[in-house]
Design a protein around this motif. Sequence first.
Motif, mmCIF file in Angstrom:
data_model
loop_
_atom_site.group_PDB
_atom_site.id
_atom_site.type_symbol
_atom_site.label_atom_id
_atom_site.label_comp_id
_atom_site.label_asym_id
_atom_site.label_seq_id
_atom_site.Cartn_x
_atom_site.Cartn_y
_atom_site.Cartn_z
ATOM 1 N N ILE A 64 0.839 -1.197 0.000
ATOM 2 C CA ILE A 64 0.000 0.000 0.000
ATOM 3 C C ILE A 64 0.881 1.258 0.000
ATOM 4 N N ALA A 65 1.940 1.256 0.802
ATOM 5 C CA ALA A 65 2.846 2.418 0.839
ATOM 6 C C ALA A 65 3.491 2.646 -0.529
ATOM 7 N N ARG A 66 3.714 1.576 -1.253
ATOM 8 C CA ARG A 66 4.324 1.668 -2.586
ATOM 9 C C ARG A 66 3.336 2.172 -3.639
ATOM 10 N N VAL A 67 2.093 1.656 -3.609
ATOM 11 C CA VAL A 67 1.134 1.987 -4.676
ATOM 12 C C VAL A 67 0.329 3.249 -4.404
ATOM 13 N N SER A 68 0.223 3.652 -3.167
ATOM 14 C CA SER A 68 -0.591 4.821 -2.829
ATOM 15 C C SER A 68 -0.174 6.074 -3.605
ATOM 16 N N PRO A 69 1.109 6.455 -3.623
ATOM 17 C CA PRO A 69 1.475 7.656 -4.390
ATOM 18 C C PRO A 69 1.308 7.465 -5.900
ATOM 19 N N ILE A 70 1.492 6.250 -6.379
ATOM 20 C CA ILE A 70 1.305 5.971 -7.810
ATOM 21 C C ILE A 70 -0.151 6.188 -8.194
ATOM 22 N N LEU A 71 -1.049 5.610 -7.408
ATOM 23 C CA LEU A 71 -2.476 5.732 -7.702
ATOM 24 C C LEU A 71 -2.963 7.167 -7.523
ATOM 25 N N LYS A 72 -2.389 7.868 -6.571
ATOM 26 C CA LYS A 72 -2.768 9.275 -6.384
ATOM 27 C C LYS A 72 -2.399 10.076 -7.632
ATOM 28 N N ARG A 73 -1.215 9.827 -8.191
ATOM 29 C CA ARG A 73 -0.803 10.531 -9.415
ATOM 30 C C ARG A 73 -1.738 10.193 -10.577
ATOM 31 N N VAL A 74 -2.107 8.916 -10.704
ATOM 32 C CA VAL A 74 -3.038 8.518 -11.776
ATOM 33 C C VAL A 74 -4.357 9.257 -11.597
ATOM 34 N N CYS A 75 -4.871 9.266 -10.392
ATOM 35 C CA CYS A 75 -6.142 9.942 -10.102
ATOM 36 C C CYS A 75 -6.063 11.424 -10.443
ATOM 37 N N GLU A 76 -4.962 12.052 -10.095
ATOM 38 C CA GLU A 76 -4.827 13.496 -10.311
ATOM 39 C C GLU A 76 -4.691 13.869 -11.783
ATOM 40 N N THR A 77 -4.322 12.911 -12.639
ATOM 41 C CA THR A 77 -4.269 13.217 -14.072
ATOM 42 C C THR A 77 -5.662 13.305 -14.669
ATOM 43 N N GLY A 78 -6.633 12.665 -14.018
ATOM 44 C CA GLY A 78 -7.988 12.641 -14.557
ATOM 45 C C GLY A 78 -8.195 11.556 -15.596
ATOM 46 N N ASP A 79 -7.180 10.718 -15.828
ATOM 47 C CA ASP A 79 -7.279 9.627 -16.803
ATOM 48 C C ASP A 79 -7.700 8.353 -16.079
ATOM 49 N N PHE A 80 -8.970 8.059 -16.120
ATOM 50 C CA PHE A 80 -9.515 6.898 -15.440
ATOM 51 C C PHE A 80 -9.701 5.738 -16.418
ATOM 52 N N SER A 81 -8.643 5.443 -17.155
ATOM 53 C CA SER A 81 -8.704 4.333 -18.100
ATOM 54 C C SER A 81 -8.032 3.099 -17.500
ATOM 55 N N VAL A 82 -8.513 1.953 -17.907
ATOM 56 C CA VAL A 82 -7.957 0.680 -17.438
ATOM 57 C C VAL A 82 -6.486 0.585 -17.818
ATOM 58 N N ASP A 83 -6.160 0.938 -19.056
ATOM 59 C CA ASP A 83 -4.776 0.818 -19.533
ATOM 60 C C ASP A 83 -3.806 1.675 -18.726
ATOM 61 N N THR A 84 -4.169 2.909 -18.445
ATOM 62 C CA THR A 84 -3.285 3.797 -17.688
ATOM 63 C C THR A 84 -3.017 3.242 -16.296
ATOM 64 N N THR A 85 -4.056 2.786 -15.624
ATOM 65 C CA THR A 85 -3.898 2.252 -14.271
ATOM 66 C C THR A 85 -3.102 0.953 -14.296
ATOM 67 N N ARG A 86 -3.397 0.096 -15.249
ATOM 68 C CA ARG A 86 -2.663 -1.169 -15.368
ATOM 69 C C ARG A 86 -1.171 -0.903 -15.619
ATOM 70 N N LYS A 87 -0.856 0.041 -16.490
ATOM 71 C CA LYS A 87 0.550 0.375 -16.780
ATOM 72 C C LYS A 87 1.244 0.957 -15.547
ATOM 73 N N ALA A 88 0.546 1.794 -14.801
ATOM 74 C CA ALA A 88 1.143 2.417 -13.615
ATOM 75 C C ALA A 88 1.513 1.374 -12.554
ATOM 76 N N LEU A 89 0.745 0.313 -12.483
ATOM 77 C CA LEU A 89 0.971 -0.742 -11.482
ATOM 78 C C LEU A 89 1.538 -2.020 -12.098
ATOM 79 N N ALA A 90 2.076 -1.929 -13.304
ATOM 80 C CA ALA A 90 2.453 -3.107 -14.103
ATOM 81 C C ALA A 90 3.292 -4.124 -13.358
ATOM 82 N N GLU A 91 4.264 -3.694 -12.571
ATOM 83 C CA GLU A 91 5.140 -4.667 -11.926
ATOM 84 C C GLU A 91 4.422 -5.524 -10.887
#
Length: 146
Positions: A64-91
């Motif tokens: 959670i500590a690792r993904v929280s800032p990643i997901l916050k950045r995704v949310c703040e871009t306004g891009d709520f697409s499956v591909d963007t989120t999947r790529k951000a968390l790919a590893e």
Amino acid sequence: MPPTTNQAAPCQVEENVPQPVQRFAAQPTNGGGPDIAPHHVENNGWKQRKPLNAEATAKGRDTIARVSPILKRVCETGDFSVDTTRKALAELRPQVEQPYPDQRFLGFTITLDGGTCVLGDLKPGLVRIFLDGTNGEGSCYTPKTH
């Protein structure tokens, strides 16, 4: 595809981490309980999540500590697409879905070794992250049911 916006918007992150269990309590067997249909408990038992011990809880908190800032950045871009989120968390090989294609809302599931699940969702202004155990079938992902 849901609409996106190029404007950065602040996003709040909510984390829900349960206290680890020390030991499993026995379930009452006296027959008392709610008035439910026959076989309801056994038919729906697979949906019940297993509690997490201290080691699994620690592993989940680290994730959670690792993904929280990643997901916050995704949310703040306004891009709520499956591909963007999947790529951000790919590893972490997440399962990402958009249950309501006409809405800007995504759900994600990350399965960690040892039965630890990091689950959550993103919508405009909010990222929610939950830590839980696997369901009765040993999976972090619970499919939609009728």
